[in-house]
Write a protein that holds these residues in place. Structure first.
Motif, PDB file in Angstrom:
ATOM      1  N   SER A  75      -2.320 -14.586 -11.370  1.00 52.48           N
ATOM      2  CA  SER A  75      -2.186 -15.487 -12.208  1.00 52.48           C
ATOM      3  C   SER A  75      -0.924 -16.104 -11.650  1.00 52.48           C
ATOM      4  O   SER A  75      -0.984 -16.905 -10.676  1.00 52.48           O
ATOM      5  CB  SER A  75      -1.792 -15.145 -13.445  1.00 52.48           C
ATOM      6  N   VAL A 127      -2.845 -13.659 -19.286  1.00 51.30           N
ATOM      7  CA  VAL A 127      -3.248 -14.145 -17.864  1.00 51.30           C
ATOM      8  C   VAL A 127      -3.825 -13.295 -16.959  1.00 51.30           C
ATOM      9  O   VAL A 127      -3.666 -12.926 -15.880  1.00 51.30           O
ATOM     10  CB  VAL A 127      -2.011 -14.909 -17.311  1.00 51.30           C
ATOM     11  N   VAL A 181      -3.785 -22.348  -9.278  1.00 53.96           N
ATOM     12  CA  VAL A 181      -3.788 -21.234 -10.388  1.00 53.96           C
ATOM     13  C   VAL A 181      -2.554 -20.829 -10.960  1.00 53.96           C
ATOM     14  O   VAL A 181      -2.314 -20.650 -11.832  1.00 53.96           O
ATOM     15  CB  VAL A 181      -4.517 -20.019  -9.501  1.00 53.96           C
ATOM     16  N   ARG A 182      -1.372 -20.830  -9.993  1.00 48.89           N
ATOM     17  CA  ARG A 182      -0.066 -20.593 -10.376  1.00 48.89           C
ATOM     18  C   ARG A 182       0.447 -21.463 -11.604  1.00 48.89           C
ATOM     19  O   ARG A 182       0.775 -20.997 -12.784  1.00 48.89           O
ATOM     20  CB  ARG A 182       0.940 -20.590  -9.349  1.00 48.89           C
ATOM     21  N   ASP A 218      -1.356  -8.826 -12.385  1.00 43.74           N
ATOM     22  CA  ASP A 218      -1.380  -9.293 -10.889  1.00 43.74           C
ATOM     23  C   ASP A 218      -0.907  -7.987 -10.086  1.00 43.74           C
ATOM     24  O   ASP A 218      -0.253  -7.220 -10.118  1.00 43.74           O
ATOM     25  CB  ASP A 218      -0.210 -10.262 -10.757  1.00 43.74           C
ATOM     26  N   ALA A 252      -1.674 -20.602 -14.646  1.00 40.15           N
ATOM     27  CA  ALA A 252      -1.147 -19.528 -15.575  1.00 40.15           C
ATOM     28  C   ALA A 252       0.209 -19.695 -16.249  1.00 40.15           C
ATOM     29  O   ALA A 252       0.356 -19.488 -17.227  1.00 40.15           O
ATOM     30  CB  ALA A 252      -1.169 -18.458 -14.417  1.00 40.15           C
ATOM     31  N   TYR A 271      -7.979 -15.865 -11.916  1.00 37.66           N
ATOM     32  CA  TYR A 271      -6.880 -15.102 -11.776  1.00 37.66           C
ATOM     33  C   TYR A 271      -7.188 -13.822 -11.075  1.00 37.66           C
ATOM     34  O   TYR A 271      -6.502 -12.861 -10.890  1.00 37.66           O
ATOM     35  CB  TYR A 271      -6.286 -14.401 -13.155  1.00 37.66           C
ATOM     36  N   ASN A 326      -0.571 -15.924  -7.661  1.00 36.37           N
ATOM     37  CA  ASN A 326      -1.748 -16.094  -6.790  1.00 36.37           C
ATOM     38  C   ASN A 326      -1.397 -17.015  -5.704  1.00 36.37           C
ATOM     39  O   ASN A 326      -0.549 -18.029  -5.806  1.00 36.37           O
ATOM     40  CB  ASN A 326      -2.767 -16.973  -7.795  1.00 36.37           C
TER      41      ASN A 326
END
Ligand code: LRH
Ligand code: MN
Length: 393
Positions: free
Chosen positions: A110, A100, A118-119, A147, A122, A106, A113
């Motif tokens: 990811s 990810v 977006v989360r 991240d 991921a 991202y 986020n």
């Protein structure tokens, strides 16, 4: 009375014969740095060819029976077909790595986020990787998150930890009883102010919160220079929270060079903590994985050399006279204790490891045997056209 040297050698050979080192599929593809990725002739074009190359390493070393996959780099139509292909070549599919860190979505994270859409995306990928594990029969899901943030104030550090914990908990609930989640930490890169899982403590805290099927992965290239990695290893082993290693070596940052190449003494010290804590026992469940990039050197030979480096370091650790060491430590004999460890480290274990190979019916010199096999020349001749595998970044 300390076991005889012969006794220790025999015991070490039995252990070494049972050693299992997992290879990364991505080590067989093209890799490089932001400056250049140098393509090499004969590089695999798909996961089937990557597995075939990994099987060569097992063929000549006898101790590399599994290959870790990285999703989506190793996405295939039917993972069962890939698993059967591996079995036909004498290896099996190992750890599933979830990627990810390469999707445009991202950029700000990811699973951490700020954007819940977006989360969700991921987390769904992580869950899809558990589906792959079900298909390949893999035990471990390895999670490394790129991240992080680059500037103070960019995002709320604690809020990102909450988001991470939420995603990990959802994936943890999806695991079958025999499956595990391995959480990997990294000090920096690609983020340069905060990484959301920067160190062993953060990974350990999340794994404690999750439960017994969550363990920490120690990537030997992911620490600040000068970090005593074997201390972290000893601590995680004591807490029964060490899930595995991503072995490689480095002179400066996350160089992903061959394990033991930059600092063989450090590899020995790490394996000493593993051996002393019973970490070589199958029931300890430690995954010994390589995570390397052969940017300028032949990749299959690089993997063979790397496996040999782990074997030689493990052999040195197994030759430590543990009874004499314990006696010296108890007596406060500082120099005596250190000398016992250094005697083992200064022992040339190449003949012993070669003997382990001979006993297994293998050529004592896997590099020479591989060279004689003509496999390297064959794949250069056969693998013409198509898209060479790489990090696809
Ligand atoms: C991150 C990392 C991680 C992998 C990647 C290939 O630096 O060590 O383990 O996913 O390399
Ligand atoms: Mn790694």
């Amino acid at each position: 009375m300390s076991p005889t040297i012969e006794g220790r050698h025999r015991a070490a050979m039995d252990r070494l014969g049972a050693q299992a080192i997992e290879l990364p599929s991505w080590a067989f593809g093209n890799s490089g740095t932001r400056f250049k990725v140098f393509a090499q002739k004969g590089v695999p074009r798909d996961p089937f060819e990557k597995v075939a190359d990994a099987a060569q390493v097992h063929r000549f070393t006898g101790v590399a029976p599994s290959v870790a996959l990285h999703i989506p780099w190793d996405t295939v139509e039917d993972y069962d077909v890939l698993a059967r292909h591996a079995a036909e070549l004498g290896v099996r599919i190992g750890t599933i790595n979830a990627n990810v860190f390469q999707d445009d979505d991202y950029m700000l994270g990811s699973v951490t986020n700020p954007d819940p859409r977006v989360r969700r995306k991921a987390t769904d990928h992580l869950l899809a990787c558990v589906d792959v594990m079900d298909a390949t029969g893999s035990r471990d899901l390895k999670l490394w998150f790129s991240d992080g943030t680059n500037y103070p104030g960019q995002d709320d550090i604690a809020a990102r930890q909450d988001r991470l914990a939420t995603a990990l908990a959802e994936v943890y609930r999806r695991l079958a009883p025999h499956q595990r989640m391995l959480l990997e930490y990294k000090l920096f890169e690609p983020a340069f102010y905060t990484m959301d899982v920067p160190d062993w403590g953060t990974a350990y805290a999340h794994c404690l919160e999750l439960g017994p099927q969550a363990k920490v992965v120690v990537d030997t290239g992911h620490h600040a220079p000068g970090t005593n990695i074997e201390f972290i290893v000893a601590l995680l082993l004591r807490a029964k929270k060490l899930g595995g290693f991503d072995f490689n070596s480095r002179f400066y940052a996350d160089d992903d060079l061959m394990v033991g190449a930059a600092d063989p003494f450090q590899l020995f010290r790490i394996m000493l903590e593993v051996v002393q804590a019973g970490g070589l026992d199958a029931e300890a469940g430690i995954a010994f994985m390589l995570d390397q990039c052969h940017n300028i050197e032949p990749k299959i030979r690089g993997q063979i050399r790397s496996v040999m480096n782990v074997q030689e370091a493990t052999a040195k650790a197994l030759l430590v006279d543990t009874q004499a060491l314990a006696a010296a430590q108890t007596a406060g004999d500082v120099l005596g204790a250190n000398a016992i460890v250094m005697d083992a480290y200064n022992t040339d274990t190449r003949p012993l490891v070669a003997e382990v190979r001979s006993e297994a019916g293998l050529d004592p010199d896997p590099v020479a045997a591989y060279a004689r096999s003509g496999y390297a020349e064959r794949i250069v001749a056969e693998r013409v056209g198509g898209n060479q595998a790489g990090w696809g970044a």
